[in-house]
Design a protein around this motif. Structure first.
Motif, PDB file in Angstrom:
ATOM      1  N   ASP A 299       0.845  -1.189   0.000  1.00  0.00           N
ATOM      2  CA  ASP A 299       0.000   0.000   0.000  1.00  0.00           C
ATOM      3  C   ASP A 299       0.885   1.246   0.000  1.00  0.00           C
ATOM      4  O   ASP A 299       1.937   1.283   0.639  1.00  0.00           O
ATOM      5  CB  ASP A 299      -0.908   0.009   1.231  1.00  0.00           C
ATOM      6  N   ILE A 300       0.444   2.265  -0.691  1.00  0.00           N
ATOM      7  CA  ILE A 300       1.267   3.462  -0.885  1.00  0.00           C
ATOM      8  C   ILE A 300       0.727   4.601  -0.018  1.00  0.00           C
ATOM      9  O   ILE A 300      -0.413   5.033  -0.202  1.00  0.00           O
ATOM     10  CB  ILE A 300       1.275   3.868  -2.369  1.00  0.00           C
ATOM     11  N   PRO A 301       1.528   5.105   0.912  1.00  0.00           N
ATOM     12  CA  PRO A 301       1.057   6.178   1.796  1.00  0.00           C
ATOM     13  C   PRO A 301       1.115   7.540   1.096  1.00  0.00           C
ATOM     14  O   PRO A 301       1.787   7.718   0.077  1.00  0.00           O
ATOM     15  CB  PRO A 301       2.058   6.125   2.954  1.00  0.00           C
ATOM     16  N   LEU A 302       0.407   8.504   1.672  1.00  0.00           N
ATOM     17  CA  LEU A 302       0.489   9.879   1.205  1.00  0.00           C
ATOM     18  C   LEU A 302       1.825  10.476   1.632  1.00  0.00           C
ATOM     19  O   LEU A 302       2.234  10.331   2.779  1.00  0.00           O
ATOM     20  CB  LEU A 302      -0.652  10.710   1.790  1.00  0.00           C
ATOM     21  N   VAL A 303       2.501  11.136   0.712  1.00  0.00           N
ATOM     22  CA  VAL A 303       3.765  11.805   1.035  1.00  0.00           C
ATOM     23  C   VAL A 303       3.693  13.252   0.580  1.00  0.00           C
ATOM     24  O   VAL A 303       2.963  13.594  -0.364  1.00  0.00           O
ATOM     25  CB  VAL A 303       4.972  11.104   0.367  1.00  0.00           C
ATOM     26  N   GLY A 304       4.452  14.113   1.254  1.00  0.00           N
ATOM     27  CA  GLY A 304       4.429  15.526   0.942  1.00  0.00           C
ATOM     28  C   GLY A 304       5.135  15.844  -0.366  1.00  0.00           C
ATOM     29  O   GLY A 304       6.252  15.389  -0.605  1.00  0.00           O
ATOM     30  N   ILE A 305       4.462  16.619  -1.226  1.00  0.00           N
ATOM     31  CA  ILE A 305       5.056  17.110  -2.470  1.00  0.00           C
ATOM     32  C   ILE A 305       5.617  18.511  -2.226  1.00  0.00           C
ATOM     33  O   ILE A 305       6.728  18.833  -2.605  1.00  0.00           O
ATOM     34  CB  ILE A 305       4.012  17.141  -3.598  1.00  0.00           C
ATOM     35  N   GLU A 306       4.811  19.329  -1.608  1.00  0.00           N
ATOM     36  CA  GLU A 306       5.192  20.658  -1.158  1.00  0.00           C
ATOM     37  C   GLU A 306       4.314  20.971   0.046  1.00  0.00           C
ATOM     38  O   GLU A 306       3.459  20.167   0.425  1.00  0.00           O
ATOM     39  CB  GLU A 306       4.998  21.684  -2.278  1.00  0.00           C
ATOM     40  N   ASP A 307       4.522  22.121   0.658  1.00  0.00           N
ATOM     41  CA  ASP A 307       3.770  22.455   1.861  1.00  0.00           C
ATOM     42  C   ASP A 307       2.262  22.409   1.599  1.00  0.00           C
ATOM     43  O   ASP A 307       1.752  23.113   0.723  1.00  0.00           O
ATOM     44  CB  ASP A 307       4.170  23.855   2.342  1.00  0.00           C
ATOM     45  N   GLY A 308       1.551  21.547   2.362  1.00  0.00           N
ATOM     46  CA  GLY A 308       0.107  21.446   2.227  1.00  0.00           C
ATOM     47  C   GLY A 308      -0.373  20.672   1.024  1.00  0.00           C
ATOM     48  O   GLY A 308      -1.557  20.709   0.685  1.00  0.00           O
ATOM     49  N   HIS A 309       0.508  19.945   0.339  1.00  0.00           N
ATOM     50  CA  HIS A 309       0.135  19.184  -0.855  1.00  0.00           C
ATOM     51  C   HIS A 309       0.735  17.789  -0.731  1.00  0.00           C
ATOM     52  O   HIS A 309       1.952  17.635  -0.668  1.00  0.00           O
ATOM     53  CB  HIS A 309       0.674  19.901  -2.091  1.00  0.00           C
ATOM     54  N   VAL A 310      -0.141  16.768  -0.666  1.00  0.00           N
ATOM     55  CA  VAL A 310       0.326  15.398  -0.508  1.00  0.00           C
ATOM     56  C   VAL A 310      -0.242  14.525  -1.616  1.00  0.00           C
ATOM     57  O   VAL A 310      -1.292  14.823  -2.193  1.00  0.00           O
ATOM     58  CB  VAL A 310      -0.072  14.811   0.878  1.00  0.00           C
ATOM     59  N   CYS A 311       0.465  13.424  -1.902  1.00  0.00           N
ATOM     60  CA  CYS A 311       0.071  12.528  -2.987  1.00  0.00           C
ATOM     61  C   CYS A 311       0.470  11.101  -2.632  1.00  0.00           C
ATOM     62  O   CYS A 311       1.522  10.874  -2.038  1.00  0.00           O
ATOM     63  CB  CYS A 311       0.734  12.972  -4.285  1.00  0.00           C
ATOM     64  N   ALA A 312      -0.378  10.135  -3.010  1.00  0.00           N
ATOM     65  CA  ALA A 312      -0.080   8.718  -2.776  1.00  0.00           C
ATOM     66  C   ALA A 312       0.254   8.057  -4.102  1.00  0.00           C
ATOM     67  O   ALA A 312      -0.617   7.499  -4.770  1.00  0.00           O
ATOM     68  CB  ALA A 312      -1.266   8.027  -2.101  1.00  0.00           C
ATOM     69  N   CYS A 313       1.518   8.163  -4.503  1.00  0.00           N
ATOM     70  CA  CYS A 313       1.948   7.580  -5.765  1.00  0.00           C
ATOM     71  C   CYS A 313       3.389   7.121  -5.640  1.00  0.00           C
ATOM     72  O   CYS A 313       4.220   7.815  -5.057  1.00  0.00           O
ATOM     73  CB  CYS A 313       1.814   8.591  -6.898  1.00  0.00           C
ATOM     74  N   MET A 314       3.700   5.961  -6.215  1.00  0.00           N
ATOM     75  CA  MET A 314       5.042   5.415  -6.140  1.00  0.00           C
ATOM     76  C   MET A 314       6.076   6.307  -6.840  1.00  0.00           C
ATOM     77  O   MET A 314       7.271   6.263  -6.541  1.00  0.00           O
ATOM     78  CB  MET A 314       5.068   4.014  -6.749  1.00  0.00           C
ATOM     79  N   LEU A 315       5.607   7.179  -7.750  1.00  0.00           N
ATOM     80  CA  LEU A 315       6.524   8.095  -8.432  1.00  0.00           C
ATOM     81  C   LEU A 315       7.188   9.065  -7.469  1.00  0.00           C
ATOM     82  O   LEU A 315       8.260   9.620  -7.778  1.00  0.00           O
ATOM     83  CB  LEU A 315       5.757   8.886  -9.506  1.00  0.00           C
ATOM     84  N   PHE A 316       6.562   9.278  -6.302  1.00  0.00           N
ATOM     85  CA  PHE A 316       7.080  10.250  -5.358  1.00  0.00           C
ATOM     86  C   PHE A 316       7.588   9.594  -4.081  1.00  0.00           C
ATOM     87  O   PHE A 316       7.895  10.287  -3.111  1.00  0.00           O
ATOM     88  CB  PHE A 316       6.003  11.278  -5.016  1.00  0.00           C
ATOM     89  N   GLN A 317       7.651   8.258  -4.067  1.00  0.00           N
ATOM     90  CA  GLN A 317       8.180   7.547  -2.909  1.00  0.00           C
ATOM     91  C   GLN A 317       9.700   7.494  -3.009  1.00  0.00           C
ATOM     92  O   GLN A 317      10.259   7.308  -4.091  1.00  0.00           O
ATOM     93  CB  GLN A 317       7.602   6.133  -2.842  1.00  0.00           C
ATOM     94  N   SER A 318      10.352   7.604  -1.874  1.00  0.00           N
ATOM     95  CA  SER A 318      11.825   7.564  -1.865  1.00  0.00           C
ATOM     96  C   SER A 318      12.311   6.116  -2.012  1.00  0.00           C
ATOM     97  O   SER A 318      11.596   5.171  -1.724  1.00  0.00           O
ATOM     98  CB  SER A 318      12.356   8.157  -0.571  1.00  0.00           C
TER      99      SER A 318
END
Length: 318
Positions: A299-318
């Motif tokens: 399962d992919i958690p929500l991660v911060g893209i910028e302040d106040g903006h989060v996304c649950a996508c593997m493209l942005f997972q470390s």
């Protein structure tokens, strides 16, 4: 520091079906502050309406918490539960089916006052109803009419008046304009925005129409198959959509600009996965052009893209 008017913590709602457990809403965390509007968008069946009804306690949550002014209302019963409807109300999608056809407009609007047991005499009741009717743009001559005698726009104004009569702080608007003509939609949206400004109301605005969301919302939450896939301020979501599903939704919005007639569209292919007993991994992976093996492993958690903006996508997972 501002305190949220409405907050959910890990809010989850499952329904038991003959084929298994349907994951309608799963682990939703949100905050809505006074005077703000959270737009909840996604395809039909993504869990938007169930989320709104669960927050309103029209259906009981399977797990998680719902906080109103910092107070946990998730498990309230009886009179304690009924008292929350002084502060929370709901505008329904179909303005006709949500009104009792055997009651007049005046009776419909005053019904919440009677239901909540407020002590008012007949004259005070009539004055309050007429006051609210004037606020929502309903002439007094409709006081003794029935819903079938009104058009869709006026019926929805009756529904809005019914929510306002108790002076709530928070209103769930469940696709309140989707059943109306385009010209009437604009009138109802402008009415809701005027009411928000004058009464400092907070809205959860549920819709599949991103043009409407852009017009009325301060924050946007994108849902897919019961889960939040992207969340942020309106400007950030429209300027920098990150999740492939959000990009596809935005690409589907008609643009009244001939210069954009040849713009690239994000087309979705593949089958929609079943929300019943879903397996681990991204539920959008079967339709995502960027999906990899990793997307189906966890399962992919929500991660911060910028302040106040989060996304649950593997493209942005470390």
């Amino acid at each position: 520091m501002r305190e949220p008017l409405i907050e959910t913590v890990g809010l989850t709602k499952y329904f038991q079906t003959p084929k298994g457990q349907l994951h309608a809403v799963e682990d939703v965390n949100l905050c809505i502050y006074r005077g703000e509007t959270l737009g909840v968008v996604g395809e039909s069946g993504c869990g938007k309406t169930t989320l709104g009804r669960t927050i309103m306690r029209l259906v009981d949550a399977s797990s998680g918490q719902i906080l109103l002014n910092g107070n946990n209302i998730t498990k309230l019963k009886g009179k304690e539960k009924n008292r929350i409807y002084n502060d929370m109300q709901m505008v329904f999608q179909d303005p006709y089916s949500s009104l009792n056809p055997r009651m007049t407009v005046g009776n419909i609007i005053e019904d919440p006052i009677r239901t909540m047991g407020h002590k008012v005499n007949k004259k005070e009741m009539a004055d309050k109803v007429l006051e609210v009717m004037e606020i929502v743009g309903l002439p007094a001559r409709y006081y003794n009419t029935y819903p079938h005698e009104l058009d869709g726009g006026r019926r929805q104004r009756v529904g809005i008046a019914r929510t306002l009569v108790l002076n709530p702080q928070f209103i769930v608007c469940d696709e309140p304009v989707s059943a109306l003509d385009v010209s009437i939609q604009a009138q109802i949206l402008n009415l809701l925005m005027d009411l928000q400004e004058t009464k400092q109301l907070s809205y959860m605005f549920i819709t599949h129409n991103l043009s409407v969301v852009r017009h009325i919302s301060s924050h946007i939450m994108v849902m897919y198959m019961g889960q939040v896939v992207e969340y942020g301020e309106k400007e950030k979501i429209f300027a920098n959509p990150c999740h492939p599903y959000t990009k596809a939704l935005l690409a589907a919005v008609p643009q009244p600009d001939l210069n954009m007639i040849n713009r690239k569209r994000e087309l979705l292919h593949g089958e929609v996965t079943s929300p019943i007993n879903p397996v681990k991994g991204c539920r959008f992976a079967a339709r995502c052009p960027f999906a990899t093996k990793r997307c189906n492993e966890t399962d992919i958690p929500l991660v911060g893209i910028e302040d106040g903006h989060v996304c649950a996508c593997m493209l942005f997972q470390s």
